[in-house]
Design a protein around this motif. Structure first.
Motif, PDB file in Angstrom:
ATOM      1  N   ASP A  26       0.833  -1.215   0.000  1.00 30.39           N
ATOM      2  CA  ASP A  26       0.000   0.000   0.000  1.00 30.39           C
ATOM      3  C   ASP A  26       0.859   1.252   0.000  1.00 30.39           C
ATOM      4  OD1 ASP A  26      -2.380  -1.337  -0.079  1.00 30.39           O
ATOM      5  OD2 ASP A  26      -2.942  -0.956   2.010  1.00 30.39           O
ATOM      6  N   ARG A  27       1.914   1.247   0.811  1.00 27.08           N
ATOM      7  CA  ARG A  27       2.764   2.436   0.908  1.00 27.08           C
ATOM      8  C   ARG A  27       3.489   2.727  -0.410  1.00 27.08           C
ATOM      9  NH1 ARG A  27       2.820   0.769   6.399  1.00 27.08           N
ATOM     10  NH2 ARG A  27       4.371  -0.885   6.064  1.00 27.08           N
ATOM     11  N   VAL A  28       3.874   1.687  -1.132  1.00 27.36           N
ATOM     12  CA  VAL A  28       4.516   1.902  -2.429  1.00 27.36           C
ATOM     13  C   VAL A  28       3.560   2.602  -3.389  1.00 27.36           C
ATOM     14  CG1 VAL A  28       5.421   0.758  -4.492  1.00 27.36           C
ATOM     15  CG2 VAL A  28       6.167   0.015  -2.230  1.00 27.36           C
ATOM     16  N   PHE A  75       5.440  11.775   0.921  1.00 32.71           N
ATOM     17  CA  PHE A  75       6.299  10.637   0.599  1.00 32.71           C
ATOM     18  C   PHE A  75       7.232  10.334   1.773  1.00 32.71           C
ATOM     19  CE2 PHE A  75       9.910   8.441  -1.253  1.00 32.71           C
ATOM     20  CZ  PHE A  75       9.304   7.516  -2.086  1.00 32.71           C
ATOM     21  N   GLY A  76       7.793  11.380   2.377  1.00 36.76           N
ATOM     22  CA  GLY A  76       8.669  11.179   3.522  1.00 36.76           C
ATOM     23  C   GLY A  76       7.958  10.526   4.696  1.00 36.76           C
ATOM     24  N   GLN A 128       8.734   6.977   6.849  1.00 41.09           N
ATOM     25  CA  GLN A 128       8.756   6.840   8.300  1.00 41.09           C
ATOM     26  C   GLN A 128       7.822   5.730   8.766  1.00 41.09           C
ATOM     27  OE1 GLN A 128      10.911   8.803  10.304  1.00 41.09           O
ATOM     28  NE2 GLN A 128      10.409   7.108  11.678  1.00 41.09           N
ATOM     29  N   GLU A 129       6.623   5.656   8.165  1.00 38.75           N
ATOM     30  CA  GLU A 129       5.684   4.586   8.509  1.00 38.75           C
ATOM     31  C   GLU A 129       6.277   3.220   8.181  1.00 38.75           C
ATOM     32  OE1 GLU A 129       2.018   5.276   6.483  1.00 38.75           O
ATOM     33  OE2 GLU A 129       1.711   7.253   7.386  1.00 38.75           O
ATOM     34  N   GLY A 171      12.102  12.113   5.759  1.00 39.33           N
ATOM     35  CA  GLY A 171      11.732  10.750   6.117  1.00 39.33           C
ATOM     36  C   GLY A 171      12.967   9.872   6.134  1.00 39.33           C
ATOM     37  N   ALA A 172      12.897   8.760   6.866  1.00 42.86           N
ATOM     38  CA  ALA A 172      14.026   7.831   6.920  1.00 42.86           C
ATOM     39  C   ALA A 172      13.528   6.448   7.275  1.00 42.86           C
ATOM     40  CB  ALA A 172      15.071   8.301   7.933  1.00 42.86           C
ATOM     41  N   ARG A 173      14.291   5.449   6.872  1.00 44.09           N
ATOM     42  CA  ARG A 173      13.911   4.066   7.143  1.00 44.09           C
ATOM     43  C   ARG A 173      15.116   3.157   6.930  1.00 44.09           C
ATOM     44  NH1 ARG A 173      13.115   1.254   2.350  1.00 44.09           N
ATOM     45  NH2 ARG A 173      11.794  -0.294   3.383  1.00 44.09           N
TER      46      ARG A 173
END
Length: 376
Positions: free
Chosen positions: A267-269, A284-285, A289-290, A321-323
């Motif tokens: 879903d996030r993609v 998008f950021g 993070q999610e 954002g970061a992951r």
């Protein structure tokens, strides 16, 4: 190469590493991914062998190590050895009726090892281009990607998907790569202006094989259970978050969390692709993070050091954002930042991580680069 072998190489190739931007562990679940081929790559120089018949000699210039092996004795991998990624390719080519002559080669890689940027796929795709040239054969890009995957699945022993190889092959400068692993189509998505990626190595090295296999098996178990409830389910790609939540009581708790991560990532993609189309870089950021929160809580493929890097990033100017990026269990974090703040962000991230963890890291700015190619 000339210094080591006394002749000029006949073949030169390069293949980049990759960053997974959104879509963690979705490829082998027939999902979608947003990734990027980076401007760090494996470079190979090669020529037909000068030694005994059937004998190959490969030298790694980074650490000076070398491997000698016989093309007629490839039936037994050497556990944990980097030459398996070369031997496995040759075995897969043999299965397709392609015979590779003996060769000498020199490797020089700038993709960090065991850090989530897929140095293995960079090696595979650069070497595969060399092997096909030596054999005077050409194959479609998707078949090349599948050969790299089969090498890892069958010879190395890691149940990896196709993301890494596809990203290394299909990169385009200035673009993300949108890959659909159900129908194997690839599109390029322009990277928004005014943004940059900062990559920070946690310095936690990982061997993915056992952890990766456990999580893949959990996803497969979820599909088996959900298919009894929804007969059309062939992969987690076919499941909605609501369907998964409705069936939670049927799934072992760990299997439910693993599946929730993957279904949520798909879903996030899709939401991320739409956000980029609209120019919503802040949105998008937030999706990045999610994604990281889900890696921590559901897939459990992050680690305290990566979590710390992400937390530090949230406090810095320019953060979007970061992951965690890649298979997980160590490796790297990828940070989406405003380009005007990128260099200061990079320095501040290094300093804060050293102060808080005692670990000296090297953060780096990455650009989107072109995919694997033979060089003139």
């Amino acid at each position: 190469f000339q210094e080591k072998f006394g002749i000029f190489p006949e073949i030169l190739s390069r293949a980049p590493g990759r960053l997974e931007i959104l879509g963690n562990h979705t490829d082998y679940n027939e999902g979608t991914v947003l990734s990027v081929a980076v401007d760090r790559a494996m470079h190979i120089a090669a020529a037909p062998a000068s030694g005994p018949p059937g004998q190959c000699l490969v030298i790694d210039l980074i650490d000076g190590s070398c491997r000698i092996f016989d093309l007629r004795a490839l039936d037994r991998p050497c556990a944990g050895d980097w030459s398996n990624y070369i031997k496995g390719l040759i075995v897969e080519l043999h299965r397709r009726g392609i015979q590779v002559p003996a060769f000498d080669a020199v490797l020089y890689g700038t993709v960090p090892l065991s850090a989530g940027m897929s140095s293995s796929a960079a090696l595979e795709m650069a070497m595969l281009l060399v092997l096909l040239k030596l054999a005077d054969k050409e194959l479609p890009w998707l078949e090349c990607a599948k050969i790299g995957q089969a090498c890892e699945n069958h010879y190395v022993g890691a149940k990896t998907g196709l993301l890494d190889q596809v990203s290394s092959l299909k990169g385009k400068k200035g673009n993300l790569i949108y890959s659909d692993f159900r129908n194997y189509t690839v599109d390029n998505v322009p990277i928004p202006e005014g943004t940059a990626f900062v990559v920070a190595d946690s310095k936690v090295k990982h061997n993915l094989t056992n952890e990766y296999n456990e999580r893949r098996e959990a996803c497969e178990e979820a599909v088996r259970i959900l298919a009894d409830v929804h007969p059309g389910v062939k992969a987690l790609r076919d499941v909605t978050v609501q369907q998964l939540r409705d069936a939670e009581a049927l799934l072992p708790p760990v299997v439910f969390r693993r599946a929730l991560h993957v279904v949520g990532e798909i879903d996030r993609v899709e939401n991320g692709r739409e956000a980029l189309r609209k120019g919503d870089i802040v949105g998008f950021g937030k999706l990045m993070q999610e994604s990281h929160s889900s890696s921590m809580e559901n897939f459990e493929n992050s680690c305290p050091e990566i979590d710390r890097l992400v937390e530090i990033g949230q406090t810095l100017p320019g953060y979007l954002g970061a992951r965690i990026s890649g298979g997980g269990f160590g490796g790297i974090s990828v940070h989406l930042v405003r380009s005007q703040d990128a260099q200061n962000y990079q320095k501040a991230l290094e300093e804060a991580y050293l102060e808080q963890s005692g670990i000296q890291t090297t953060a780096m700015l990455c650009q989107a680069g072109d995919g694997a190619q033979l060089l003139n």
